[in-house]
Write a protein that holds these residues in place. Structure first.
Motif, PDB file in Angstrom:
ATOM      1  N   HIS A 203       0.827  -1.212   0.000  1.00 63.82           N
ATOM      2  CA  HIS A 203       0.000   0.000   0.000  1.00 63.82           C
ATOM      3  C   HIS A 203       0.863   1.264   0.000  1.00 63.82           C
ATOM      4  CE1 HIS A 203      -3.693  -2.196   0.273  1.00 63.82           C
ATOM      5  NE2 HIS A 203      -3.378  -2.754   1.427  1.00 63.82           N
ATOM      6  N   THR A 204       2.008   1.212   0.666  1.00 63.51           N
ATOM      7  CA  THR A 204       2.921   2.359   0.648  1.00 63.51           C
ATOM      8  C   THR A 204       3.448   2.596  -0.757  1.00 63.51           C
ATOM      9  OG1 THR A 204       3.589   1.917   2.939  1.00 63.51           O
ATOM     10  CG2 THR A 204       5.041   3.316   1.625  1.00 63.51           C
ATOM     11  N   ALA A 205       3.720   1.509  -1.469  1.00 66.13           N
ATOM     12  CA  ALA A 205       4.236   1.618  -2.836  1.00 66.13           C
ATOM     13  C   ALA A 205       3.269   2.343  -3.762  1.00 66.13           C
ATOM     14  CB  ALA A 205       4.546   0.227  -3.389  1.00 66.13           C
ATOM     15  N   ASP A 206       1.979   2.279  -3.462  1.00 65.07           N
ATOM     16  CA  ASP A 206       0.980   2.958  -4.296  1.00 65.07           C
ATOM     17  C   ASP A 206       1.168   4.471  -4.308  1.00 65.07           C
ATOM     18  OD1 ASP A 206      -0.240   0.585  -4.995  1.00 65.07           O
ATOM     19  OD2 ASP A 206      -1.712   0.660  -3.359  1.00 65.07           O
ATOM     20  N   PHE A 207       1.854   5.013  -3.284  1.00 66.26           N
ATOM     21  CA  PHE A 207       2.073   6.458  -3.188  1.00 66.26           C
ATOM     22  C   PHE A 207       3.512   6.846  -3.516  1.00 66.26           C
ATOM     23  CE2 PHE A 207      -1.386   5.303  -0.346  1.00 66.26           C
ATOM     24  CZ  PHE A 207      -2.367   6.208  -0.709  1.00 66.26           C
ATOM     25  N   ASN A 208       4.285   5.891  -4.010  1.00 68.08           N
ATOM     26  CA  ASN A 208       5.695   6.105  -4.303  1.00 68.08           C
ATOM     27  C   ASN A 208       5.870   6.423  -5.788  1.00 68.08           C
ATOM     28  OD1 ASN A 208       8.453   6.013  -4.622  1.00 68.08           O
ATOM     29  ND2 ASN A 208       8.728   3.988  -3.706  1.00 68.08           N
ATOM     30  N   PRO A 209       6.347   7.621  -6.144  1.00 68.23           N
ATOM     31  CA  PRO A 209       6.537   7.972  -7.561  1.00 68.23           C
ATOM     32  C   PRO A 209       7.462   7.013  -8.301  1.00 68.23           C
ATOM     33  CG  PRO A 209       6.752   9.918  -6.174  1.00 68.23           C
ATOM     34  CD  PRO A 209       6.694   8.742  -5.252  1.00 68.23           C
ATOM     35  N   TRP A 212       5.383   4.305  -9.440  1.00 69.25           N
ATOM     36  CA  TRP A 212       4.514   4.703 -10.563  1.00 69.25           C
ATOM     37  C   TRP A 212       5.239   4.472 -11.882  1.00 69.25           C
ATOM     38  CZ3 TRP A 212       3.034  10.235  -8.443  1.00 69.25           C
ATOM     39  CH2 TRP A 212       2.276  10.089  -7.282  1.00 69.25           C
ATOM     40  N   ALA A 213       6.501   4.861 -11.928  1.00 71.78           N
ATOM     41  CA  ALA A 213       7.271   4.692 -13.164  1.00 71.78           C
ATOM     42  C   ALA A 213       7.469   3.218 -13.483  1.00 71.78           C
ATOM     43  CB  ALA A 213       8.624   5.398 -13.033  1.00 71.78           C
ATOM     44  N   MET A 214       7.738   2.411 -12.455  1.00 71.86           N
ATOM     45  CA  MET A 214       7.934   0.977 -12.684  1.00 71.86           C
ATOM     46  C   MET A 214       6.656   0.311 -13.180  1.00 71.86           C
ATOM     47  SD  MET A 214      10.267  -0.194  -9.463  1.00 71.86           S
ATOM     48  CE  MET A 214      11.843   0.599  -9.112  1.00 71.86           C
ATOM     49  N   VAL A 215       5.538   0.641 -12.550  1.00 68.59           N
ATOM     50  CA  VAL A 215       4.257   0.040 -12.931  1.00 68.59           C
ATOM     51  C   VAL A 215       3.900   0.410 -14.365  1.00 68.59           C
ATOM     52  CG1 VAL A 215       1.766   0.097 -12.491  1.00 68.59           C
ATOM     53  CG2 VAL A 215       3.357  -0.140 -10.588  1.00 68.59           C
ATOM     54  N   ALA A 216       4.075   1.678 -14.714  1.00 69.45           N
ATOM     55  CA  ALA A 216       3.765   2.124 -16.080  1.00 69.45           C
ATOM     56  C   ALA A 216       4.664   1.427 -17.087  1.00 69.45           C
ATOM     57  CB  ALA A 216       3.924   3.641 -16.183  1.00 69.45           C
ATOM     58  N   GLY A 217       5.962   1.345 -16.794  1.00 68.98           N
ATOM     59  CA  GLY A 217       6.910   0.714 -17.705  1.00 68.98           C
ATOM     60  C   GLY A 217       6.661  -0.771 -17.858  1.00 68.98           C
ATOM     61  N   ARG A 218       6.430  -1.469 -16.745  1.00 68.38           N
ATOM     62  CA  ARG A 218       6.195  -2.915 -16.807  1.00 68.38           C
ATOM     63  C   ARG A 218       4.909  -3.241 -17.558  1.00 68.38           C
ATOM     64  NH1 ARG A 218       8.161  -3.594 -11.237  1.00 68.38           N
ATOM     65  NH2 ARG A 218      10.266  -4.449 -11.412  1.00 68.38           N
ATOM     66  N   SER A 219       3.870  -2.485 -17.282  1.00 70.22           N
ATOM     67  CA  SER A 219       2.604  -2.743 -17.958  1.00 70.22           C
ATOM     68  C   SER A 219       2.740  -2.512 -19.453  1.00 70.22           C
ATOM     69  CB  SER A 219       1.500  -1.851 -17.379  1.00 70.22           C
ATOM     70  OG  SER A 219       0.257  -2.124 -17.997  1.00 70.22           O
ATOM     71  N   ALA A 220       3.432  -1.430 -19.843  1.00 72.13           N
ATOM     72  CA  ALA A 220       3.607  -1.118 -21.266  1.00 72.13           C
ATOM     73  C   ALA A 220       4.432  -2.189 -21.971  1.00 72.13           C
ATOM     74  CB  ALA A 220       4.276   0.241 -21.423  1.00 72.13           C
ATOM     75  N   LEU A 229      -3.812   1.812 -16.526  1.00 78.45           N
ATOM     76  CA  LEU A 229      -2.727   1.826 -15.546  1.00 78.45           C
ATOM     77  C   LEU A 229      -1.564   2.685 -16.048  1.00 78.45           C
ATOM     78  CD1 LEU A 229      -2.236   0.464 -12.787  1.00 78.45           C
ATOM     79  CD2 LEU A 229      -0.952  -1.309 -14.004  1.00 78.45           C
ATOM     80  N   VAL A 230      -1.217   2.500 -17.315  1.00 85.76           N
ATOM     81  CA  VAL A 230      -0.108   3.269 -17.894  1.00 85.76           C
ATOM     82  C   VAL A 230      -0.422   4.760 -17.893  1.00 85.76           C
ATOM     83  CG1 VAL A 230       1.207   3.712 -19.998  1.00 85.76           C
ATOM     84  CG2 VAL A 230       0.707   1.355 -19.322  1.00 85.76           C
ATOM     85  N   LEU A 231      -1.620   5.119 -18.321  1.00 82.11           N
ATOM     86  CA  LEU A 231      -1.990   6.531 -18.407  1.00 82.11           C
ATOM     87  C   LEU A 231      -2.124   7.173 -17.030  1.00 82.11           C
ATOM     88  CD1 LEU A 231      -4.605   6.459 -21.320  1.00 82.11           C
ATOM     89  CD2 LEU A 231      -2.281   7.383 -21.372  1.00 82.11           C
ATOM     90  N   SER A 232      -2.687   6.442 -16.072  1.00 82.08           N
ATOM     91  CA  SER A 232      -2.879   7.015 -14.734  1.00 82.08           C
ATOM     92  C   SER A 232      -1.542   7.245 -14.032  1.00 82.08           C
ATOM     93  CB  SER A 232      -3.776   6.113 -13.882  1.00 82.08           C
ATOM     94  OG  SER A 232      -3.188   4.834 -13.701  1.00 82.08           O
ATOM     95  N   ARG A 233      -0.656   6.247 -14.087  1.00 83.81           N
ATOM     96  CA  ARG A 233       0.650   6.405 -13.431  1.00 83.81           C
ATOM     97  C   ARG A 233       1.521   7.402 -14.192  1.00 83.81           C
ATOM     98  NH1 ARG A 233      -2.344   3.743 -10.927  1.00 83.81           N
ATOM     99  NH2 ARG A 233      -1.860   2.048  -9.453  1.00 83.81           N
ATOM    100  N   GLY A 234       1.472   7.337 -15.521  1.00 79.71           N
ATOM    101  CA  GLY A 234       2.245   8.297 -16.310  1.00 79.71           C
ATOM    102  C   GLY A 234       1.739   9.717 -16.125  1.00 79.71           C
TER     103      GLY A 234
END
Length: 259
Positions: A203-209, A212-220, A229-234
């Motif tokens: 849950h802490t990771a959800d607020f970690n910028p 956000w970059a890792m989630v967007a990159g991995r999903s893409a 997910l990509v658009l929201s985190r990006g």
């Protein structure tokens, strides 16, 4: 921004890039840690994907976006040291006596940091590919990963520049960076899948910028990217980058008034 301001920004950016190229040893050193993560961690934890939740059967595929993002974080957090060095040498003050745009002086830091981050990210991606990593998301996914790393680098690079102008002490910058680097790295999904992390860390990771970059990159980079997910985190990274650059510019104006 006027064409003159753009030209001045590019000139100041070239000046900073030239300084980096004249000291290639620093370029090599900046890639040593990512290479260690890539080949050491990639082999040491390769069987961890058997736990499930990684979205891939190759830990190396999972690890590459994390290394790209962490490298962007690690290099950008020290941008303030360069700003502090220019203050100490009097270079920044001399530029303040010239007609060059004040925005160009600060925007050049952002552009230079973005170019350096992009080059570093591409090298890591190529090293990962040479080590056997695959990128199902193709060129489009890789571009999004690089863009996410650039945005993250802009965030922390701008904050670091602001910090350099505020504290004007190397020890303070070193102390703050050292304090933040490991928590930001390990309170993210850099090495471990979210489902394998303790609930409070997830849950802490959800607020970690950084995350956000890792989630967007991995999903893409996945075979079936989650566009929301990509658009929201990006988008969140873009907003934070704009705020960071604005804060850096405001700090620079306050510094200008103090000299």
């Amino acid at each position: 921004m006027s064409s003159q301001a753009l030209a001045q920004t590019w000139y100041m950016t070239q000046r900073q890039l030239t300084a980096i190229l004249r000291q290639p040893v620093f370029l090599v050193i900046s890639l040593i840690q990512p290479v260690i993560w890539l080949f050491l961690f990639g082999n040491l934890f390769r069987k961890v994907v058997e736990l499930g939740g990684f979205g891939t059967t190759s830990y190396l595929d999972y690890l590459i976006p994390g290394i790209v993002v962490m490298s962007a974080l690690g290099s950008s957090m020290w941008a303030g040291m360069g700003t502090l060095e220019e203050i100490e040498r009097g270079t920044l003050n001399r530029f303040l006596t010239t007609p060059v745009s004040r925005n160009a002086l600060m925007n050049a830091n952002v552009v230079q940091n973005g170019i350096s981050t992009a080059v570093q990210s591409v090298i890591i991606v190529l090293l990962g590919w040479a080590a056997g990593a695959t990128y199902p998301g193709g060129v489009g996914g890789l571009l999004i990963l690089v863009l996410a790393s650039i945005l993250l680098g802009t965030v922390f690079g701008a904050f670091s520049n602001a910090l350099g102008m505020l504290v004007r002490q190397r020890e303070s910058i070193i102390g703050i960076n050292t304090f933040l680097l490991l928590p930001l790295t390990f309170l993210s999904t850099s090495f471990m899948a979210p489902s394998q992390m303790p609930s409070w860390m997830r849950h802490t990771a959800d607020f970690n910028p950084v995350n956000w970059a890792m989630v967007a990159g991995r999903s893409a980079l996945s075979a079936d990217p989650d566009r929301v997910l990509v658009l929201s985190r990006g988008g969140a990274l873009l907003v934070l980058a704009v705020i960071a650059v604005w804060l850096s510019t405001r700090t620079f104006r306050a510094y200008q008034k103090s000299v």
